[in-house]
Design a protein around this motif. Structure first.
Motif, PDB file in Angstrom:
ATOM      1  N   TYR A   1      12.419  11.540   6.486  1.00 11.53           N
ATOM      2  CA  TYR A   1      11.517  10.412   6.262  1.00 11.53           C
ATOM      3  C   TYR A   1      10.372  10.882   5.366  1.00 11.53           C
ATOM      4  O   TYR A   1       9.949  12.039   5.450  1.00 11.53           O
ATOM      5  CB  TYR A   1      10.912   9.904   7.576  1.00 11.53           C
ATOM      6  N   GLY A   2       9.865   9.967   4.552  1.00  6.73           N
ATOM      7  CA  GLY A   2       8.718  10.295   3.719  1.00  6.73           C
ATOM      8  C   GLY A   2       7.949   9.045   3.343  1.00  6.73           C
ATOM      9  O   GLY A   2       8.398   7.922   3.576  1.00  6.73           O
ATOM     10  N   MET A   3       6.792   9.242   2.738  1.00 11.35           N
ATOM     11  CA  MET A   3       5.935   8.113   2.388  1.00 11.35           C
ATOM     12  C   MET A   3       5.014   8.537   1.252  1.00 11.35           C
ATOM     13  O   MET A   3       4.527   9.667   1.229  1.00 11.35           O
ATOM     14  CB  MET A   3       5.102   7.748   3.621  1.00 11.35           C
ATOM     15  N   ILE A   4       4.818   7.648   0.279  1.00  9.36           N
ATOM     16  CA  ILE A   4       3.827   7.921  -0.760  1.00  9.36           C
ATOM     17  C   ILE A   4       2.877   6.723  -0.867  1.00  9.36           C
ATOM     18  O   ILE A   4       3.306   5.575  -0.704  1.00  9.36           O
ATOM     19  CB  ILE A   4       4.473   8.228  -2.137  1.00  9.36           C
ATOM     20  N   PRO A   5       1.593   6.968  -1.134  1.00  4.69           N
ATOM     21  CA  PRO A   5       0.605   5.879  -1.170  1.00  4.69           C
ATOM     22  C   PRO A   5       0.554   5.170  -2.527  1.00  4.69           C
ATOM     23  O   PRO A   5      -0.507   4.973  -3.110  1.00  4.69           O
ATOM     24  CB  PRO A   5      -0.710   6.606  -0.866  1.00  4.69           C
ATOM     25  N   LEU A   6       1.713   4.812  -3.051  1.00  2.00           N
ATOM     26  CA  LEU A   6       1.811   4.035  -4.294  1.00  2.00           C
ATOM     27  C   LEU A   6       2.731   2.853  -4.041  1.00  2.00           C
ATOM     28  O   LEU A   6       3.854   3.040  -3.578  1.00  2.00           O
ATOM     29  CB  LEU A   6       2.387   4.891  -5.421  1.00  2.00           C
ATOM     30  N   ALA A   7       2.263   1.646  -4.347  1.00  2.00           N
ATOM     31  CA  ALA A   7       3.098   0.458  -4.125  1.00  2.00           C
ATOM     32  C   ALA A   7       2.516  -0.714  -4.930  1.00  2.00           C
ATOM     33  O   ALA A   7       1.845  -0.503  -5.939  1.00  2.00           O
ATOM     34  CB  ALA A   7       3.170   0.147  -2.635  1.00  2.00           C
TER      35      ALA A   7
ATOM     36  N   GLY B   1       0.781  -1.232   0.000  1.00  2.00           N
ATOM     37  CA  GLY B   1       0.000   0.000   0.000  1.00  2.00           C
ATOM     38  C   GLY B   1       0.808   1.273   0.000  1.00  2.00           C
ATOM     39  O   GLY B   1       0.357   2.303  -0.511  1.00  2.00           O
ATOM     40  N   THR B   2       2.012   1.238   0.599  1.00  4.08           N
ATOM     41  CA  THR B   2       2.815   2.456   0.709  1.00  4.08           C
ATOM     42  C   THR B   2       4.275   2.178   0.347  1.00  4.08           C
ATOM     43  O   THR B   2       4.762   1.064   0.500  1.00  4.08           O
ATOM     44  CB  THR B   2       2.773   3.035   2.136  1.00  4.08           C
ATOM     45  N   SER B   3       4.942   3.230  -0.106  1.00  2.00           N
ATOM     46  CA  SER B   3       6.393   3.196  -0.307  1.00  2.00           C
ATOM     47  C   SER B   3       7.001   4.148   0.718  1.00  2.00           C
ATOM     48  O   SER B   3       6.776   5.358   0.666  1.00  2.00           O
ATOM     49  CB  SER B   3       6.756   3.637  -1.730  1.00  2.00           C
ATOM     50  N   ASP B   4       7.747   3.578   1.669  1.00  2.00           N
ATOM     51  CA  ASP B   4       8.326   4.358   2.762  1.00  2.00           C
ATOM     52  C   ASP B   4       9.765   4.720   2.416  1.00  2.00           C
ATOM     53  O   ASP B   4      10.540   3.862   1.981  1.00  2.00           O
ATOM     54  CB  ASP B   4       8.307   3.549   4.062  1.00  2.00           C
ATOM     55  N   ILE B   5      10.134   5.975   2.635  1.00  3.13           N
ATOM     56  CA  ILE B   5      11.438   6.469   2.201  1.00  3.13           C
ATOM     57  C   ILE B   5      12.204   7.052   3.389  1.00  3.13           C
ATOM     58  O   ILE B   5      11.647   7.793   4.199  1.00  3.13           O
ATOM     59  CB  ILE B   5      11.271   7.553   1.113  1.00  3.13           C
ATOM     60  N   SER B   6      13.488   6.695   3.482  1.00  5.36           N
ATOM     61  CA  SER B   6      14.394   7.286   4.468  1.00  5.36           C
ATOM     62  C   SER B   6      15.629   7.775   3.730  1.00  5.36           C
ATOM     63  O   SER B   6      16.100   7.122   2.803  1.00  5.36           O
ATOM     64  CB  SER B   6      14.820   6.265   5.521  1.00  5.36           C
TER      65      SER B   6
ATOM     66  N   VAL C   1       2.625   1.818 -15.232  1.00  6.20           N
ATOM     67  CA  VAL C   1       2.351   2.086 -13.811  1.00  6.20           C
ATOM     68  C   VAL C   1       3.647   2.031 -13.007  1.00  6.20           C
ATOM     69  O   VAL C   1       3.854   2.830 -12.086  1.00  6.20           O
ATOM     70  CB  VAL C   1       1.309   1.077 -13.252  1.00  6.20           C
ATOM     71  N   VAL C   2       4.521   1.088 -13.363  1.00  3.29           N
ATOM     72  CA  VAL C   2       5.835   1.017 -12.705  1.00  3.29           C
ATOM     73  C   VAL C   2       6.594   2.325 -12.942  1.00  3.29           C
ATOM     74  O   VAL C   2       7.204   2.885 -12.016  1.00  3.29           O
ATOM     75  CB  VAL C   2       6.653  -0.190 -13.208  1.00  3.29           C
ATOM     76  N   ASP C   3       6.531   2.830 -14.164  1.00  5.50           N
ATOM     77  CA  ASP C   3       7.174   4.118 -14.480  1.00  5.50           C
ATOM     78  C   ASP C   3       6.585   5.250 -13.632  1.00  5.50           C
ATOM     79  O   ASP C   3       7.316   6.100 -13.110  1.00  5.50           O
ATOM     80  CB  ASP C   3       7.005   4.458 -15.967  1.00  5.50           C
ATOM     81  N   GLU C   4       5.268   5.251 -13.515  1.00  3.58           N
ATOM     82  CA  GLU C   4       4.590   6.282 -12.722  1.00  3.58           C
ATOM     83  C   GLU C   4       5.028   6.222 -11.260  1.00  3.58           C
ATOM     84  O   GLU C   4       5.316   7.245 -10.624  1.00  3.58           O
ATOM     85  CB  GLU C   4       3.074   6.074 -12.824  1.00  3.58           C
ATOM     86  N   MET C   5       5.104   4.986 -10.715  1.00  2.12           N
ATOM     87  CA  MET C   5       5.503   4.798  -9.319  1.00  2.12           C
ATOM     88  C   MET C   5       6.946   5.226  -9.087  1.00  2.12           C
ATOM     89  O   MET C   5       7.247   5.943  -8.129  1.00  2.12           O
ATOM     90  CB  MET C   5       5.319   3.329  -8.917  1.00  2.12           C
ATOM     91  N   THR C   6       7.845   4.787  -9.970  1.00  2.00           N
ATOM     92  CA  THR C   6       9.259   5.105  -9.774  1.00  2.00           C
ATOM     93  C   THR C   6       9.514   6.600  -9.941  1.00  2.00           C
ATOM     94  O   THR C   6      10.356   7.175  -9.242  1.00  2.00           O
ATOM     95  CB  THR C   6      10.151   4.296 -10.741  1.00  2.00           C
ATOM     96  N   THR C   7       8.765   7.236 -10.852  1.00  2.00           N
ATOM     97  CA  THR C   7       8.887   8.691 -11.023  1.00  2.00           C
ATOM     98  C   THR C   7       8.440   9.410  -9.754  1.00  2.00           C
ATOM     99  O   THR C   7       9.096  10.364  -9.304  1.00  2.00           O
ATOM    100  CB  THR C   7       8.041   9.161 -12.219  1.00  2.00           C
TER     101      THR C   7
END
Length: 336
Positions: A242-248, A227-232, A304-310
């Motif tokens: 820290y950050g988080m986006i609701p794309l996974a 559900g989420t991509s968590d970033i540190s 969609v993978v491109d959209e997520m990675t962008t």
């Protein structure tokens, strides 16, 4: 399991309450290493969680109960306290500085460092409240990370044991909406457990995946779940953001649902099979059997993978002061 009952005062029970599955781990710390005694996981039978947030507390509580019971059977003992990590689509962070001065030079104890960080969290919460007067949502501090300590105005790696008249800290505090945290606590309580410790998922991930010796580098850790991509982000020996986006991973599964006319569980099967098989056989909702090449699934999901990675790359740059990082580490089931 021999010796488990003798170690029961030292055992730690941790739960990763994820969007797709729940993973429970029990172990103990010895010699600076965590020794795992038992681990169990179970996928949600329904979409009880979306984007890291619980939507059906009863269903999630039931799944937690099943994981807990399996672990208790493995260990031959009851589990009562649990440590959990929180995620959510609305993550806010505040970076603050706080200083404390003593009357005279004195030796710094662990309690002094803890009190300093507590002051930092309180100050961060005040700053957060003052800068978010436009929202009615209530927020809860789910974790904090000291970035840099200072002793008598000079940067110091570890304050404990030094003599000083003043100590200070740069600190990141992270906040999630109350309803996210309340839902987690309620689901855990339904399983007959008490939350002993709560932290943020990216904090938990980076403490496992990125050793302190690597943190001199400007790198990003991206934990991609369902559900989420968590970033540190790390830099100059510290965690700086820290950050988080609701794309996974669920973004891909939902696309497969629409394209192949299948339910969510079958779409998950198609997605996973596409990583290991040349050809995939499945039945749609009309029970008609189909065979498709795995390559077709990859071509379907590529945009969609491109959209997520962008989106992830943009968030990394935003967190890193509009600069790219030297390297990115990708972990998590969705990272496959």
């Amino acid at each position: 399991m021999e010796g488990v009952k003798e170690k029961q005062g030292q055992l730690v029970f941790g739960l990763d309450i994820g969007t797709r599955s729940i993973v429970g781990t029990v172990g103990y710390l010895n010699g600076g290493k965590f020794h795992v005694l038992a681990q169990r996981s179970k996928e949600h039978e329904t979409r009880a969680m979306l984007d890291g947030q619980i939507h059906d507390i009863g269903k999630v509580g039931e799944t937690i109960s099943q994981v807990k019971e399996q672990l208790e059977e493995d260990l031959g003992r009851e589990l009562t306290d649990v440590c959990i990590a929180a995620a959510g689509r609305v993550l806010r962070t505040v970076t603050t500085y706080v200083e404390h001065t003593f009357e005279n030079d004195r030796e710094i104890l662990q309690e002094d460092i803890y009190s300093l960080c507590t002051m930092g969290v309180e100050k961060a919460y005040e700053e957060f409240q003052n800068s978010n007067t436009d929202t009615d949502m209530k927020f809860y501090c789910v974790g904090y990370t000291p970035m840099r300590y200072y002793m008598n105005g000079y940067q110091m790696g570890n304050l404990e044991g030094h003599k000083a008249k003043s100590i200070a800290v740069d600190l990141i505090a992270t906040f999630l909406p109350d309803d996210v945290v309340d839902g987690l606590y309620k689901a855990v309580e339904l399983a007959g457990l008490h939350v002993a410790n709560l932290t943020l998922e990216p904090i938990a991930a980076i403490n496992v995946a990125i050793p302190e010796s690597y943190r001199l580098l400007n790198i990003a850790l991206v934990d991609i779940g369902a559900g989420t991509s968590d970033i540190s982000i790390t830099k100059d020996g510290s965690i700086i953001a820290y950050g988080m986006i609701p794309l996974a991973g669920d973004e891909l599964t939902e696309l497969i649902v629409q394209n192949y006319l299948v339910d969510f569980k079958t779409a998950e099967y198609i997605k996973l099979q596409s990583t290991t098989e040349e050809e995939i056989t499945y039945k749609d909702i009309m029970l008609i059997e189909h065979k498709i090449p795995a390559k077709e699934v990859w071509e379907l999901t590529a945009p969609v993978v491109d959209e997520m990675t962008t989106a992830v790359a943009a968030k990394i740059k935003e967190l890193n002061g509009d600069q790219t990082v030297s390297a990115a580490f990708i972990v998590g089931g969705g990272g496959k």
